[in-house]
Design an enzyme around this catalytic site. Structure first.
Site, PDB file in Angstrom:
ATOM      1  N   TRP A 288      -5.376   1.858  -0.158  1.00 51.12           N
ATOM      2  CA  TRP A 288      -5.388   1.012  -1.366  1.00 51.12           C
ATOM      3  C   TRP A 288      -5.614  -0.448  -0.995  1.00 51.12           C
ATOM      4  O   TRP A 288      -6.281  -1.184  -1.725  1.00 51.12           O
ATOM      5  CB  TRP A 288      -4.085   1.201  -2.148  1.00 51.12           C
ATOM      6  N   ASP A 289      -5.076  -0.885   0.135  1.00 47.80           N
ATOM      7  CA  ASP A 289      -5.358  -2.242   0.606  1.00 47.80           C
ATOM      8  C   ASP A 289      -6.854  -2.427   0.857  1.00 47.80           C
ATOM      9  O   ASP A 289      -7.445  -3.435   0.443  1.00 47.80           O
ATOM     10  CB  ASP A 289      -4.606  -2.516   1.913  1.00 47.80           C
ATOM     11  N   LEU A 290      -7.445  -1.487   1.557  1.00 50.27           N
ATOM     12  CA  LEU A 290      -8.858  -1.617   1.909  1.00 50.27           C
ATOM     13  C   LEU A 290      -9.751  -1.544   0.688  1.00 50.27           C
ATOM     14  O   LEU A 290     -10.717  -2.303   0.559  1.00 50.27           O
ATOM     15  CB  LEU A 290      -9.232  -0.525   2.915  1.00 50.27           C
TER      16      LEU A 290
ATOM     17  N   GLY B 142      -9.368  -4.840  -1.159  1.00 48.32           N
ATOM     18  CA  GLY B 142     -10.096  -5.923  -0.504  1.00 48.32           C
ATOM     19  C   GLY B 142     -11.575  -5.876  -0.796  1.00 48.32           C
ATOM     20  O   GLY B 142     -12.204  -6.903  -1.091  1.00 48.32           O
TER      21      GLY B 142
ATOM     22  N   ASP C   3       0.808  -1.210   0.000  1.00 44.66           N
ATOM     23  CA  ASP C   3       0.000   0.000   0.000  1.00 44.66           C
ATOM     24  C   ASP C   3       0.844   1.265   0.000  1.00 44.66           C
ATOM     25  O   ASP C   3       0.645   2.176  -0.809  1.00 44.66           O
ATOM     26  CB  ASP C   3      -0.936  -0.010   1.213  1.00 44.66           C
TER      27      ASP C   3
END
Length: 403
Positions: A163-165, A168, A134
């Protein structure tokens, strides 16, 4: 949690944030999510924040409601078990979420050989397979140069793994979309979701990329100013900082009314020859408007402004630390989203269920994360159909482990 996805079996081979978040969202909508990890835990099993007893609050948070299988992924027999879990039979199975590399023992080609209609959602760093996380993707997108105080050239990283969230959540959507296509006879598929593509596409969707393409340079730093509209933090007479936002004409007029500066702003409009009913013009001339607002805020305390803002429907918010947010009834305290449960660490603290509220359905109880390997024997028996003797042999050989 809800039961919209009840009956689906999703297998997760992952670590860190994006892929576990995908599995978390699916579990909170009722899917059976089985996570496999190395015996002793993967690279995120002891990730901070840690409690003083050594338990990872991070791991407990991202793995609520899942089942856990512990297997030695360094051995061929352990890798075969992971492959068989990902591609296990069943109409509602064959759904795999991972951030393992494109190539290797969990490649789509190897798994598809075990199940032709397999659906695999694969989180990646860069689309070319290069390592990326991220914060490195965020650095490459230019956002740290747009964030922070005016006149300071140092990059400013935000603390939220945005960006990870986002990846996901996108992967959960993509998996359900691919499942719908499979149910319509379109077979299985692999969906690759690189953080780099999620980030680049989002920057384009929000107009950041087009703005820079057309202007030849990226947006400058603006501190806490809201780009393209009127919004910023202001300090009250008693030193409190409040965020004020006026995007729509109604928000703007109500803010002026609550602050009692309508006539001053009208005078400025007449002087400049514009109407601040246009949010773009409010942004363009914000340096002329800010002093009027700063003086108005400085004349009153937060306790005086809050009821005036609320009565007028003004869009505002107080800056507060997380300690205060935990006592905020709209966020944590008394929020039915949260339920105090006992976690595998032995600690009891509130945890959220599914983030969306479905008025027609009852939100079920929050389920804690599993203990590492808690469901190893159950999954091997029920999903892979192994007998007790074979499971005992795998334990004796150190291929699998139970909590």
């Amino acid at each position: 949690m809800y039961e919209l996805l009840k009956g689906l079996r999703v297998v997760e081979g992952s670590a860190f944030v994006a892929a576990p978040t995908c599995g978390l969202y699916l579990a909170q909508m009722g899917a059976e999510v089985i996570r496999f990890d190395n015996i002793g835990g993967g690279p995120d099993f002891r990730r901070w924040p840690l409690h003083e007893n050594g338990a990872s609050l991070y791991w407990e948070g991202l793995n609520k409601g899942k089942k856990s299988v512990a297997v030695d992924l360094g051995r061929p027999e352990g890798r075969e078990i992971a492959q068989r879990l990902a591609a296990a039979p069943g109409e509602d199975g064959g759904l795999f979420v991972t951030n393992f590399p494109v190539e290797g023992f969990l490649s789509y080609e190897k798994l598809q050989a075990l199940r032709h209609d397999l659906i695999c959602v694969r989180v990646m760093g860069w689309a070319d397979g290069s390592q990326g996380m991220d914060y490195t993707i965020n650095a490459a997108l230019g956002l740290p140069q747009m964030t922070g105080p005016v006149g300071d050239e140092r990059p400013v990283n935000h603390v939220l793994a945005a960006w990870d969230l986002l990846t996901g959540a996108y992967c959960a959507f993509a998996l359900v979309s691919a499942l719908l296509a499979r149910m319509r006879g379109q077979g299985g598929r692999e969906i690759r979701a690189p953080l780099s593509d999620i980030g680049a596409a989002t920057m384009a969707n929000l107009g950041f990329a087009a703005e820079t393409w057309l202007n030849g340079q990226q947006r400058p730093r603006m501190g806490n100013d809201v780009f393209g509209a009127f919004g910023r933090d202001f300090t009250t007479k008693d030193g409190e900082k409040l965020m004020l936002l006026a995007i729509t004409p109604k928000q703007w007029s109500k803010a002026l009314e609550a602050l009692g500066i309508g006539s001053e702003v009208a005078g400025l409009e007449a002087e400049i020859g514009v109407s601040f009913a246009d949010e773009g013009l409010r942004f363009t001339h914000r340096d002329r408007l800010y002093p009027l607002f700063e003086r108005a805020f400085a004349r009153k305390t937060a306790a005086e402004l809050a009821p005036a803002f609320d009565a007028g429907g003004v869009t505002w918010g107080a800056y507060q630390p997380l300690e205060a947010a935990l006592e905020d009834r709209r966020l944590f305290k008394d929020n039915p989203l949260f339920e105090a449960i006992q976690h595998p660490s032995g600690l009891t603290y509130p945890a959220p269920g599914a983030m969306g509220t479905i008025p027609q359905d009852r939100r079920g109880p929050v389920r804690p994360a599993p203990r590492l390997g808690e469901h190893t024997d159950e999954v091997l028996a029920e999903v892979l159909g192994l007998g007790s003797g074979e499971i005992a042999r795998l334990h004796d050989a150190g291929v699998v482990a139970q909590a």
